[in-house]
Write an enzyme that holds these catalytic residues in place. Sequence first.
Site, PDB file in Angstrom:
ATOM      1  N   ASN A   1      93.863  42.362 -22.752  1.00 19.05           N
ATOM      2  CA  ASN A   1      93.693  43.809 -22.597  1.00 19.05           C
ATOM      3  C   ASN A   1      93.257  44.387 -23.960  1.00 19.05           C
ATOM      4  O   ASN A   1      93.963  44.236 -24.951  1.00 19.05           O
ATOM      5  CB  ASN A   1      95.028  44.423 -22.140  1.00 19.05           C
TER       6      ASN A   1
ATOM      7  N   HIS B   1      93.964  48.787 -26.674  1.00 23.29           N
ATOM      8  CA  HIS B   1      94.504  49.231 -27.964  1.00 23.29           C
ATOM      9  C   HIS B   1      93.450  49.300 -29.054  1.00 23.29           C
ATOM     10  O   HIS B   1      93.574  50.065 -30.011  1.00 23.29           O
ATOM     11  CB  HIS B   1      95.660  48.327 -28.398  1.00 23.29           C
TER      12      HIS B   1
ATOM     13  N   HIS C   1      91.622  49.573 -19.064  1.00 18.14           N
ATOM     14  CA  HIS C   1      92.103  50.646 -18.185  1.00 18.14           C
ATOM     15  C   HIS C   1      91.265  51.883 -18.482  1.00 18.14           C
ATOM     16  O   HIS C   1      91.367  52.460 -19.569  1.00 18.14           O
ATOM     17  CB  HIS C   1      93.590  50.900 -18.481  1.00 18.14           C
TER      18      HIS C   1
ATOM     19  N   ARG D   1      91.127  55.388 -18.021  1.00 17.98           N
ATOM     20  CA  ARG D   1      92.034  56.443 -17.561  1.00 17.98           C
ATOM     21  C   ARG D   1      91.263  57.710 -17.258  1.00 17.98           C
ATOM     22  O   ARG D   1      90.213  57.981 -17.848  1.00 17.98           O
ATOM     23  CB  ARG D   1      93.101  56.723 -18.630  1.00 17.98           C
TER      24      ARG D   1
ATOM     25  N   ARG E   1      91.565  58.525 -22.644  1.00 19.36           N
ATOM     26  CA  ARG E   1      92.231  58.577 -23.960  1.00 19.36           C
ATOM     27  C   ARG E   1      91.905  57.364 -24.826  1.00 19.36           C
ATOM     28  O   ARG E   1      92.021  57.430 -26.036  1.00 19.36           O
ATOM     29  CB  ARG E   1      93.746  58.708 -23.801  1.00 19.36           C
TER      30      ARG E   1
ATOM     31  N   GLU F   1      91.440  48.189 -14.672  1.00 21.48           N
ATOM     32  CA  GLU F   1      92.635  48.907 -14.194  1.00 21.48           C
ATOM     33  C   GLU F   1      92.243  50.360 -13.991  1.00 21.48           C
ATOM     34  O   GLU F   1      91.600  50.956 -14.864  1.00 21.48           O
ATOM     35  CB  GLU F   1      93.747  48.852 -15.239  1.00 21.48           C
TER      36      GLU F   1
ATOM     37  N   THR G   1     101.345  52.752 -18.847  1.00 19.24           N
ATOM     38  CA  THR G   1     101.687  52.740 -17.430  1.00 19.24           C
ATOM     39  C   THR G   1     103.177  52.449 -17.275  1.00 19.24           C
ATOM     40  O   THR G   1     103.644  51.369 -17.614  1.00 19.24           O
ATOM     41  CB  THR G   1     100.854  51.666 -16.693  1.00 19.24           C
TER      42      THR G   1
ATOM     43  N   GLU H   1      99.885  42.460  -9.120  1.00 16.96           N
ATOM     44  CA  GLU H   1     100.251  42.198 -10.509  1.00 16.96           C
ATOM     45  C   GLU H   1     101.681  42.682 -10.658  1.00 16.96           C
ATOM     46  O   GLU H   1     101.971  43.868 -10.460  1.00 16.96           O
ATOM     47  CB  GLU H   1      99.334  42.933 -11.498  1.00 16.96           C
TER      48      GLU H   1
ATOM     49  N   HIS I   1     102.638  43.614 -18.664  1.00 14.45           N
ATOM     50  CA  HIS I   1     103.300  44.769 -19.270  1.00 14.45           C
ATOM     51  C   HIS I   1     104.476  44.337 -20.148  1.00 14.45           C
ATOM     52  O   HIS I   1     105.440  43.770 -19.659  1.00 14.45           O
ATOM     53  CB  HIS I   1     103.802  45.794 -18.250  1.00 14.45           C
TER      54      HIS I   1
HETATM   55  N1  PXP Z   1      98.944  45.308 -16.909  1.00 14.15           N
HETATM   56  C1  PXP Z   1      98.856  46.619 -16.593  1.00 14.15           C
HETATM   57  C2  PXP Z   1      98.600  46.975 -15.173  1.00 14.15           C
HETATM   58  C3  PXP Z   1      98.966  47.617 -17.580  1.00 14.15           C
HETATM   59  O1  PXP Z   1      98.864  48.914 -17.233  1.00 14.15           O
HETATM   60  C4  PXP Z   1      99.170  47.236 -18.921  1.00 14.15           C
HETATM   61  C5  PXP Z   1      99.282  48.290 -19.972  1.00 14.15           C
HETATM   62  O2  PXP Z   1      98.028  48.848 -20.216  1.00 14.15           O
HETATM   63  C6  PXP Z   1      99.223  45.871 -19.213  1.00 14.15           C
HETATM   64  C7  PXP Z   1      99.136  44.925 -18.193  1.00 14.15           C
HETATM   65  C8  PXP Z   1      99.365  45.368 -20.628  1.00 14.15           C
HETATM   66  O3  PXP Z   1     100.572  45.769 -21.171  1.00 14.15           O
HETATM   67  P1  PXP Z   1     100.885  45.494 -22.704  1.00 14.15           P
HETATM   68  O4  PXP Z   1      99.895  46.279 -23.513  1.00 14.15           O
HETATM   69  O5  PXP Z   1     102.286  45.961 -22.857  1.00 14.15           O
HETATM   70  O6  PXP Z   1     100.704  44.018 -22.940  1.00 14.15           O
END
Ligand code: PXP
Length: 239
Positions: A7, A10, A43, A45, A49, A70, A101, A151, A191
């Site tokens: 992901n 960030h 994601h 959004r 953001r 996402e 999320t 998921e 997550h």
């Molecule tokens: N999966 C989903 C559906 C999420 O919304 C997120 C957070 O953006 C993640 C995975 C990844 O979470 P983390 O950044 O805590 O690893």
Amino acid sequence: MAKLGLNVDHVATIRQARGGVEPDPVAAAAMGELAGAEGITIHLREDRRHIQDRDLEILRRTVKTKLNLEMAATQEMVRIALRIQPEQVTLVPEKRQELTTEGGLDVILNAKLISDTVKRLKDGGICVSLFVDPNQEQIKAANKTGTDYIEIHTGAYAEAKGWKEQEHELEHIDTAIKLARKVNLGVNAGHGLNYVNIKPLAALGGIEEYNIGHSIMARAMLVGLDRAVRDMVELIKYA
Ligand code: PXP
């Protein structure tokens, strides 16, 4: 063998903090794939953001593994997904004020909206996953929507205090995986996963893809993205 979906939200968060052009999540995605990530997750959004439409457009053309988008189950997002054609859409709940999320979808309460959205995406040739808590009733409801995957929201497991509580949450996840597999749903998870809590989770088996962002990017700041991704891939594959 299970796969890492990296992901890169960030990276975009840091870029947006200055409103400039760096760091670029597109570059992070390319580096992540070179280091062994087998999917890139973003994601988009409603409030834009972090990830921007531009990121999605470019990543669609540059991601060589699998693009997992996402998004919330809104008309705008469905239109974007059908045009961009990611390999997978993961439907997530979205609240404007949340930091990230915060919980899984309430598939029971929103059954019609989610079922209609799953159908539109699948008719458009996109594989669909629903982000749900490890709750049996939610998984049964998810199965009725026609989704391909769930998921599992691993937030409660990641935030558990102490080994006993963690084991309790792990049991919920194990039961959820077994139920989902029994009804032929594919299982992803994500997550709050990090280099420590991934080990007992990966040892359960049955999870195809882990979507991880924060802990990998946090480690990347100190040791570099290549190393951070390779370390996580190794833990996922050889748990
Ligand atoms: N999966 C989903 C559906 C999420 O919304 C997120 C957070 O953006 C993640 C995975 C990844 O979470 P983390 O950044 O805590 O690893």
